[in-house]
Enzyme design. Structure first.
Site, PDB file in Angstrom:
ATOM      1  N   GLN A 103       0.847  -1.178   0.000  1.00 10.21           N
ATOM      2  CA  GLN A 103       0.000   0.000   0.000  1.00 10.21           C
ATOM      3  C   GLN A 103       0.892   1.239   0.000  1.00 10.21           C
ATOM      4  OE1 GLN A 103      -2.648   1.403   3.488  1.00 10.21           O
ATOM      5  NE2 GLN A 103      -4.034   0.241   2.191  1.00 10.21           N
ATOM      6  N   HIS A 173      -7.679   9.114   4.788  1.00  7.21           N
ATOM      7  CA  HIS A 173      -6.443   9.480   4.111  1.00  7.21           C
ATOM      8  C   HIS A 173      -6.709  10.577   3.079  1.00  7.21           C
ATOM      9  CE1 HIS A 173      -3.890   5.696   5.170  1.00  7.21           C
ATOM     10  NE2 HIS A 173      -4.752   5.968   6.128  1.00  7.21           N
TER      11      HIS A 173
END
Length: 229
Positions: A103, A173
């Site tokens: 990720q 995020h």
């Protein structure tokens, strides 16, 4: 059993054949040291490949830029110094027949500027409720900077032998900060309509694909709902 259980059947994904459909998703065991995945981190993920996972995806998440504060023992994918550790990790995963993915993310307004020494970045000056900090409103130049940083982070993974990357648009995020009307109050080309709010995510995906070429796996993870911590 593999002839009856779909989870155990191989799956073709781009130029790869996964030995099964069992995936260990990205998470944060906090095993990084000085922003890099040292021996403990490698052994942790290698056991998953050894145990039979078809795909081992790691880091929760690796940071693509110094303004994405990394205060819990995770990985900083900011410069080429991390490539040797990436190579050691991917070699360990591939040794047991699994694919190796990571990720890559920017945490946006999540975190503490006192830890990183730089302001948190976000699309608007909406306060993050968990850490209670007001973020810096990103300029168009800074938006361009994080797009380039995402592409560079993916290239480092590729140079480190990884098979692909996962780009999160959830969990508070940065990309979710732009996507959500709860956190994006901009009035320029990056705010307002869904098309505008999705602009950064689409440009990140295009930049990453252009940087790594057609064979590198690129995934995107979205919860389908807005999470505003």
């Amino acid at each position: 059993m593999d002839q009856y259980d779909p989870l155990l059947k191989p799956l073709k994904l781009k130029g790869f054949t996964l030995r099964n459909r069992i995936l260990s998703t990205s998470h944060a065991p906090s095993y990084g040291q000085d922003g890099k995945p040292q021996t403990r981190y490698q052994l942790y993920h290698e056991e998953k490949a050894k145990g039979g996972c078809g795909v081992v995806m790691m880091f929760g998440s690796s940071s693509i830029h110094p303004t994405s504060v990394n205060d819990w023992g995770e990985v900083n994918n900011w410069d080429d110094s991390i490539i040797p550790q990436f190579r050691q990790m991917s070699d360990a995963i591939h040794r047991h027949g699994a694919l190796c993915l990571s990720q890559i993310s920017h945490r946006g307004r999540r975190g503490h500027s006192w830890y990183s020494g730089v302001p948190l970045w976000a699309p608007s000056d909406t306060r993050e409720e968990r850490h209670r900090e007001w973020p810096h409103v990103m300029t168009n130049r800074e938006i361009r900077e994080v797009i380039d940083a995402w592409a560079a982070a993916a290239v480092r993974l590729q140079k480190g032998g990884y098979d692909g990357c996962d780009i999160p648009t959830y969990g508070g995020h940065l990309l979710e900060n732009f996507l959500s009307p709860l956190t994006n109050k901009r009035t320029d080309e990056s705010g307002g309509s869904l098309e505008n709010r999705a602009r950064l995510t689409c440009e990140v995906l295009r930049a990453v694909r252009d940087a790594v070429g057609p064979d590198f796996i690129i995934g995107i993870r979205h919860s389908g709902d807005h999470y505003v911590p």
